[in-house]
Design an enzyme around this catalytic site. Structure first.
Site, PDB file in Angstrom:
ATOM      1  N   THR A 149       1.436   6.267  -6.218  1.00  0.00           N
ATOM      2  CA  THR A 149       0.411   5.527  -6.936  1.00  0.00           C
ATOM      3  C   THR A 149      -0.269   6.469  -7.917  1.00  0.00           C
ATOM      4  OG1 THR A 149      -1.689   4.361  -6.820  1.00  0.00           O
ATOM      5  CG2 THR A 149      -1.284   5.973  -5.079  1.00  0.00           C
ATOM      6  N   THR A 209      -2.696   0.131  -6.630  1.00  0.00           N
ATOM      7  CA  THR A 209      -1.312  -0.166  -6.240  1.00  0.00           C
ATOM      8  C   THR A 209      -1.158  -0.001  -4.734  1.00  0.00           C
ATOM      9  OG1 THR A 209      -0.395   0.513  -8.337  1.00  0.00           O
ATOM     10  CG2 THR A 209       1.045   0.821  -6.451  1.00  0.00           C
TER      11      THR A 209
HETATM   12  N1  ASP Z   1       1.364   3.438 -10.707  1.00  0.00           N
HETATM   13  C1  ASP Z   1       0.892   2.149 -11.136  1.00  0.00           C
HETATM   14  C2  ASP Z   1       1.365   1.870 -12.527  1.00  0.00           C
HETATM   15  O1  ASP Z   1       1.315   2.761 -13.358  1.00  0.00           O
HETATM   16  C3  ASP Z   1      -0.596   2.026 -11.090  1.00  0.00           C
HETATM   17  C4  ASP Z   1      -1.272   2.535  -9.840  1.00  0.00           C
HETATM   18  O2  ASP Z   1      -0.663   3.184  -9.011  1.00  0.00           O
HETATM   19  O3  ASP Z   1      -2.451   2.254  -9.650  1.00  0.00           O
HETATM   20  O4  ASP Z   1       1.726   0.759 -12.811  1.00  0.00           O
END
Ligand code: ASP
Length: 326
Positions: free
Chosen positions: A242, A191
């Site tokens: 993230t 992300t």
């Molecule tokens: N937080 C994001 C989600 O759960 C994924 C990520 O940060 O890699 O969609």
């Protein structure tokens, strides 16, 4: 003697005045490219160079806005767009695949001055979801639009739609096969997000993601949830997160860091550490945040092996870091 003393006092006050006048209001920017698109074991010096180059490019895009007196909102959007356009991260081009082999993207942006916010969830044809989130904030009476309706709104606002193929990368396709083969439910990585403080003292935050590999049933993560993955409030802090979104939603991460600062009178470092290194760890929530406070201090704690991130601090110093202990 008296005249000499008076002259000295006058000189000192002049120097002081010059200093005060020269002191520019602080600006600061921090970005992330996710809690580890690549585990340390798979990282090579060549690959690292590629990641660092795009993280630096994103920092430069946002910092150029702040340096020229622009708004923190424009800075975070500019940084996030660079990372969305890079195939290396899980946002925009390079977004991960759902269980069905599709791409569904989430994004959000928030203005710390007015507490205006916009977000989109589960969009399938938007090249830069962060810009659509901004349009939701500025051009609609709503905060969050999802799926086909969000794309209908995008068309009305003059966005052009891209085909699902635009988001394709071999790496993310292989990752879907791996996750399915190992019967892992999901995998989160890569992300992107940005937080900034501008010369006018305004904070802003933005986050964009393809969500989790192998996600189903129109699953939506924390990134587009205001107060969870994205939050900005001029009273204290701007946060972009993230990690494993389900835990970040339940922990209301962005707003919790804000609350510890605004009501609990904690410093940015204390508040961000408390949430990421203690509260999230206790419930098994892997990941991290980038955050900047109203004085331009930056905190980037993460409890995962890595978090691709970087910042430009109040002194203009640029740093890009990936793994724990760097
Ligand atoms: N937080 C994001 C989600 O759960 C994924 C990520 O940060 O890699 O969609």
């Amino acid at each position: 003697m008296k005249t000499q003393l008076a002259a000295l006092v006058a000189l000192c006050s002049l120097t002081l005045l010059a200093h005060v006048q020269a002191a520019e209001p602080p600006i600061a920017l921090a970005i992330h490219g996710g809690a580890g698109p690549l585990p340390k074991a798979q990282m090579t010096p060549d690959k690292r160079k590629l990641y660092e180059a795009d993280l630096n490019k994103a920092l430069q895009a946002g910092y150029a806005v702040l340096k020229s007196g622009g708004r923190s909102l424009d800075a975070v959007e500019a940084s996030v767009k660079v990372l969305e356009d890079s195939p290396l991260f899980n946002a925009g081009k390079g977004s991960v695949f759902t269980y069905e082999g599709a791409h569904e993207l989430d994004a959000a942006i928030m203005d710390g001055k007015t507490l205006a916010a916009g977000s989109v969830a589960g969009v399938r044809h938007i090249k830069n979801p962060v810009s659509l989130a901004r349009a939701v904030m500025e051009k609609s009476p709503h905060v969050m639009l999802a799926g086909a309706g969000a794309e209908e709104f995008a068309l009305q606002q003059g966005f052009s739609l891209v085909s699902q193929d635009y988001f394709y990368t071999q790496e993310k396709w292989d990752l879907l096969q791996e996750v399915k083969a190992e019967a892992r439910k999901t995998s989160h990585k890569g992300t992107v997000g940005a937080v900034a403080l501008d010369k006018a003292g305004n904070l802003a935050a933005a986050t964009s993601t393809g969500g989790m590999t192998n996600k189903r049933w129109n699953r939506v993560g924390d990134s587009p949830i205001i107060g969870a993955g994205t939050y900005a409030n001029n009273q204290a802090v701007a946060v972009s997160a993230t990690g494993h979104g389900e835990f970040f939603i339940r922990s209301v991460v962005g707003h919790d860091i804000f609350a510890l600062m605004a009501y609990g009178k904690q410093s940015l470092q204390q508040a961000a550490n408390e949430v990421v290194m203690n509260k999230l760890v206790k419930i098994g929530g892997e990941g991290g945040v980038v955050s900047v406070d109203k004085d331009g201090n930056i905190a980037t704690p993460f409890n995962s092996e890595g978090m691709y991130h970087g910042w430009v601090d109040k002194a203009g110093k640029v740093q890009v870091k990936i793994y724990q202990g760097e």
